[in-house]
Design an enzyme around this catalytic site. Structure first.
Site, PDB file in Angstrom:
ATOM      1  N   LYS A 127       0.816  -1.219   0.098  1.00  0.00           N
ATOM      2  CA  LYS A 127       0.062   0.113   0.082  1.00  0.00           C
ATOM      3  C   LYS A 127       0.789   1.330   0.099  1.00  0.00           C
ATOM      4  CE  LYS A 127      -1.662   2.626   3.123  1.00  0.00           C
ATOM      5  NZ  LYS A 127      -1.604   4.030   2.316  1.00  0.00           N
ATOM      6  N   GLU A 142      10.703   0.905   9.673  1.00  0.00           N
ATOM      7  CA  GLU A 142      11.687   2.016   9.477  1.00  0.00           C
ATOM      8  C   GLU A 142      10.979   3.264   9.594  1.00  0.00           C
ATOM      9  OE1 GLU A 142      14.597   1.467   8.159  1.00  0.00           O
ATOM     10  OE2 GLU A 142      14.818  -0.534   7.220  1.00  0.00           O
ATOM     11  N   CYS A 156      13.909  10.741   5.968  1.00  0.00           N
ATOM     12  CA  CYS A 156      13.811  10.296   7.430  1.00  0.00           C
ATOM     13  C   CYS A 156      15.448  10.406   8.047  1.00  0.00           C
ATOM     14  CB  CYS A 156      13.483   8.602   7.399  1.00  0.00           C
ATOM     15  SG  CYS A 156      14.192   7.943   5.978  1.00  0.00           S
ATOM     16  N   GLU A 160      11.112  15.570  14.933  1.00  0.00           N
ATOM     17  CA  GLU A 160      11.462  15.494  13.574  1.00  0.00           C
ATOM     18  C   GLU A 160      10.567  16.337  12.718  1.00  0.00           C
ATOM     19  OE1 GLU A 160       9.942  11.991  11.416  1.00  0.00           O
ATOM     20  OE2 GLU A 160      11.609  11.847  10.407  1.00  0.00           O
TER      21      GLU A 160
HETATM   22  P1  NAD Z   1       2.759   8.004   8.114  1.00  0.00           P
HETATM   23  O1  NAD Z   1       3.193   6.982   9.402  1.00  0.00           O
HETATM   24  O2  NAD Z   1       1.584   9.037   8.510  1.00  0.00           O
HETATM   25  O3  NAD Z   1       2.212   7.115   7.096  1.00  0.00           O
HETATM   26  C1  NAD Z   1       2.907   6.022   6.292  1.00  0.00           C
HETATM   27  C2  NAD Z   1       2.160   5.095   5.680  1.00  0.00           C
HETATM   28  O4  NAD Z   1       1.392   4.260   6.569  1.00  0.00           O
HETATM   29  C3  NAD Z   1       1.146   5.671   4.641  1.00  0.00           C
HETATM   30  O5  NAD Z   1       1.082   4.818   3.526  1.00  0.00           O
HETATM   31  C4  NAD Z   1      -0.169   5.747   5.658  1.00  0.00           C
HETATM   32  O6  NAD Z   1      -1.423   5.803   4.834  1.00  0.00           O
HETATM   33  C5  NAD Z   1      -0.012   4.429   6.239  1.00  0.00           C
HETATM   34  N1  NAD Z   1      -0.650   4.679   7.618  1.00  0.00           N
HETATM   35  C6  NAD Z   1      -1.225   5.640   8.442  1.00  0.00           C
HETATM   36  N2  NAD Z   1      -1.656   5.166   9.652  1.00  0.00           N
HETATM   37  C7  NAD Z   1      -1.790   3.834   9.385  1.00  0.00           C
HETATM   38  C8  NAD Z   1      -2.091   3.014  10.619  1.00  0.00           C
HETATM   39  N3  NAD Z   1      -2.621   3.203  11.649  1.00  0.00           N
HETATM   40  N4  NAD Z   1      -1.950   1.491  10.074  1.00  0.00           N
HETATM   41  C9  NAD Z   1      -1.500   1.175   8.754  1.00  0.00           C
HETATM   42  N5  NAD Z   1      -0.974   2.119   8.196  1.00  0.00           N
HETATM   43  C10 NAD Z   1      -1.016   3.409   8.466  1.00  0.00           C
HETATM   44  O7  NAD Z   1       4.110   8.746   7.541  1.00  0.00           O
HETATM   45  P2  NAD Z   1       4.202   9.709   6.440  1.00  0.00           P
HETATM   46  O8  NAD Z   1       3.626  10.907   6.986  1.00  0.00           O
HETATM   47  O9  NAD Z   1       3.504   9.129   5.180  1.00  0.00           O
HETATM   48  O10 NAD Z   1       5.736   9.626   6.344  1.00  0.00           O
HETATM   49  C11 NAD Z   1       6.700  10.486   6.955  1.00  0.00           C
HETATM   50  C12 NAD Z   1       7.386   9.456   8.039  1.00  0.00           C
HETATM   51  O11 NAD Z   1       8.122   8.498   7.581  1.00  0.00           O
HETATM   52  C13 NAD Z   1       8.518  10.393   8.828  1.00  0.00           C
HETATM   53  O12 NAD Z   1       8.463  10.437  10.004  1.00  0.00           O
HETATM   54  C14 NAD Z   1       9.788   9.874   8.190  1.00  0.00           C
HETATM   55  O13 NAD Z   1      10.823   9.781   8.945  1.00  0.00           O
HETATM   56  C15 NAD Z   1       9.358   8.424   8.190  1.00  0.00           C
HETATM   57  N6  NAD Z   1      10.308   7.792   7.007  1.00  0.00           N
HETATM   58  C16 NAD Z   1      11.064   6.789   7.485  1.00  0.00           C
HETATM   59  C17 NAD Z   1      12.233   6.143   6.486  1.00  0.00           C
HETATM   60  C18 NAD Z   1      12.672   5.190   6.949  1.00  0.00           C
HETATM   61  O14 NAD Z   1      13.575   4.450   6.183  1.00  0.00           O
HETATM   62  N7  NAD Z   1      13.159   5.109   8.373  1.00  0.00           N
HETATM   63  C19 NAD Z   1      11.874   6.577   5.171  1.00  0.00           C
HETATM   64  C20 NAD Z   1      11.116   7.349   4.626  1.00  0.00           C
HETATM   65  C21 NAD Z   1      10.032   8.014   5.601  1.00  0.00           C
END
Ligand code: NAD
Length: 513
Positions: free
Chosen positions: A219, A293, A327, A424
């Site tokens: 997804k 991650e 990230c 962050e």
């Molecule tokens: P997010 O956690 O809001 O969403 C990430 C994904 O999870 C989206 O596809 C979203 O629809 C889904 N999601 C949201 N709530 C959910 C739930 N309760 N259950 C299952 N899926 C759910 O994050 P974001 O705002 O899309 O991305 C930014 C974050 O991602 C930042 O904190 C960043 O640091 C992190 N990030 C980490 C890495 C890494 O490799 N460590 C890489 C990229 C981004």
């Protein structure tokens, strides 16, 4: 530094906050559109008319494009203009169920029995198709995320292809990856990814899972689904058996349905720490293997013997690359006191030369923030820096009238307890602090709940080795930043998650050994 402090004092209580340096004291309206550039740039837009997104995308389930049983679609927009981009299917629980069933059938019927050398051929085919369609993928990634075309073209897409090439090489050599063990696949991998590197994150997840003999339900993030759906087309054209890869679109509810679906054998999640913790709780309850991650608050440490110009380039790349939507962004800068004034001055000068503007322009260094919600979050945290009284430097160029934009910014004199040093921001905002001794630098760098990445800049190899070994971060770069390779593992310590993606380590979470 005294000269800069003086300017600050004069401006205290004034209306312009971007006045920390003498150069910044001019009102924005008197400055050219491309502030700091040696000469004006004519726009050089990437030709994109051939690569516009489809009007509507369905779900990719069981090798076919299917309408959502929910009957619902949602609109995505171009964050640089706020214009609508496309309509995307919103998968409900029944759609998630259909995708997991399709993945199960494909797993039992062919994929788990498929020889490694055959799985490798499919992965090579996908890698080659990504390369062949790289221009289209770069344009769509840039439109969907707001990132500069240069980054999508030179970083995201080639690295996504490289991951498929790399894991194709492992598919028939798993027994050599884990000597003395007999590795076998886990089954169905449920994968949820964020919006900052949409195709690359899909490749990080799908390539190792398939190489190990698992099937997949992925997804993508709700604001950036397009390139994952083009990847579905590529997978279809590569003739992968139906159901080996299923791509379903939707928001948090769709993600939650996938994470908790009883037919899933393993979860891989990249996203925020907050959601990651909730997923970890669900997976613990379900006794389901999970890799996470999550977020980061990386420290870049500059010692007084560092090559300063090179370090400033590294800092600029580390925090402003991809609008800080990274990230592992180097969002905290620790500078040894003797070179603090020089570094701040050079950083401000270099920052003023960054070109902010249309993502599809090949001259653009900094594109749009991905969503209104993210822009609001960045603004709120920057306000907290202002409220704490920290001097703020920012670029002065004009910003487009529409779309989500944020100027590259840095704060100086930041305290460890400030929100801008702890939380962050996930935007182009840097917090600068100073230190006197290597021990103090290490203490400050490790003083965070995160541990994803870090950087060290020094002319002395021995110092680099000593300091990097003490940093609690999954990746530590020395005299460089943000360098990636599929053969190198990536992942976090502490609240930045657990498990590794990339390299031979990235195979382990998809295998029983
Ligand atoms: P997010 O956690 O809001 O969403 C990430 C994904 O999870 C989206 O596809 C979203 O629809 C889904 N999601 C949201 N709530 C959910 C739930 N309760 N259950 C299952 N899926 C759910 O994050 P974001 O705002 O899309 O991305 C930014 C974050 O991602 C930042 O904190 C960043 O640091 C992190 N990030 C980490 C890495 C890494 O490799 N460590 C890489 C990229 C981004």
């Amino acid at each position: 530094m005294a000269r800069y402090r003086k300017t600050l004092r004069r401006k205290k209580g004034g209306t312009t906050l971007a006045t920390a340096s003498r150069a910044s004291a001019q009102p924005a309206s008197r400055l050219p559109a491309v502030a700091g550039a040696a000469w004006p740039y004519a726009s050089a837009p990437e030709a994109h008319e051939l690569f516009l997104p489809a009007a509507r995308y369905e779900l990719f389930v069981g090798g076919r494009w299917t309408k959502p049983k929910s009957g619902r679609y949602f609109q995505t927009i171009d964050p640089s203009t706020e214009e609508p981009l496309t309509q995307v299917a919103n998968a409900g629980a029944a759609d998630v169920d259909a995708a997991v069933r399709a993945a199960r059938t494909a797993y039992e019927r062919y994929w788990r029995r498929c020889p490694g050398s055959t799985r490798a051929k499919y992965l090579y085919r996908i890698a080659r198709s990504i390369t062949e369609r790289s221009r289209e993928l770069a344009v769509l990634e840039s439109l969907d995320t707001g990132k500069p075309i240069r980054e999508a073209r030179d970083f995201d897409i080639p690295l996504a292809a490289a991951h498929f090439f790399y894991y194709a090489g492992w598919a028939d050599k798993l027994a050599w990856a884990f000597p003395g063990k007999t590795p076998s696949p886990l089954g169905i991998a449920g994968q949820v990814i964020p919006w900052n590197f949409p195709l690359l994150m899909a490749a990080w997840k799908i390539a190792p899972a398939l190489a190990c003999g698992n099937t997949v339900v992925l997804k993508p993030a709700e604001t950036t689904p397009i390139t994952a759906l083009i990847l579905a087309e590529i997978i279809q054209q590569a003739d992968l058996p139906d159901g080996v890869v299923n791509i379903i679109t939707g928001g948090p509810d769709t993600g939650q349905s996938l994470v908790t679906h009883p037919g899933v054998d393993k979860i891989a999640f990249t996203g925020s720490t907050e959601v990651g913790k909730a997923i970890a709780r669900e997976c613990a309850r379900l006794r389901r293997p999970v890799t996470l991650e999550l977020g980061g608050k990386a420290a870049n440490i500059i010692f007084d013997d560092a090559p300063i110009d090179q370090a400033v380039e590294g800092i600029i790349n580390g925090i402003f690359f991809n609008q800080g939507h990274v990230c592992c962004a180097g969002s905290r800068l620790l500078v040894q006191e003797p070179v603090l004034e020089t570094v701040v001055q050079k950083l401000d000068q270099r920052m003023q030369t960054l070109r902010i503007g249309p993502p599809l322009d090949k001259n653009t260094d900094i594109g749009a923030i991905n969503s209104k919600a993210q822009l609001q979050k960045i603004r709120e945290l920057v306000r907290s820096g202002d409220d704490a009284g920290r001097p703020r430097y920012e670029t002065r160029c004009d910003l487009p009238d529409r779309g989500y934009w944020f100027r590259p910014t840095f704060f100086t004199n930041v305290a460890l307890s400030d929100r801008i040093a702890r939380e962050e921001i996930f935007g182009p905002v840097l917090s600068v602090m100073s230190f006197r001794t290597p021990d103090e630098a290490v203490d400050k760098a490790n003083n965070t709940p995160y541990g994803l990445s870090a950087g060290v800049w020094s002319d002395k190899g021995s110092k680099n080795f000593k300091v990097t070994a003490q940093l609690q971060a999954g990746v530590v770069w020395a005299n460089t930043f943000n360098k990636f390779d599929p053969s190198s593992p990536f992942g976090g310590y502490k609240e930045s998650g657990f498990g590794r993606e990339g390299g031979v380590h990235g195979l382990a979470p998809y295998l029983q050994r």
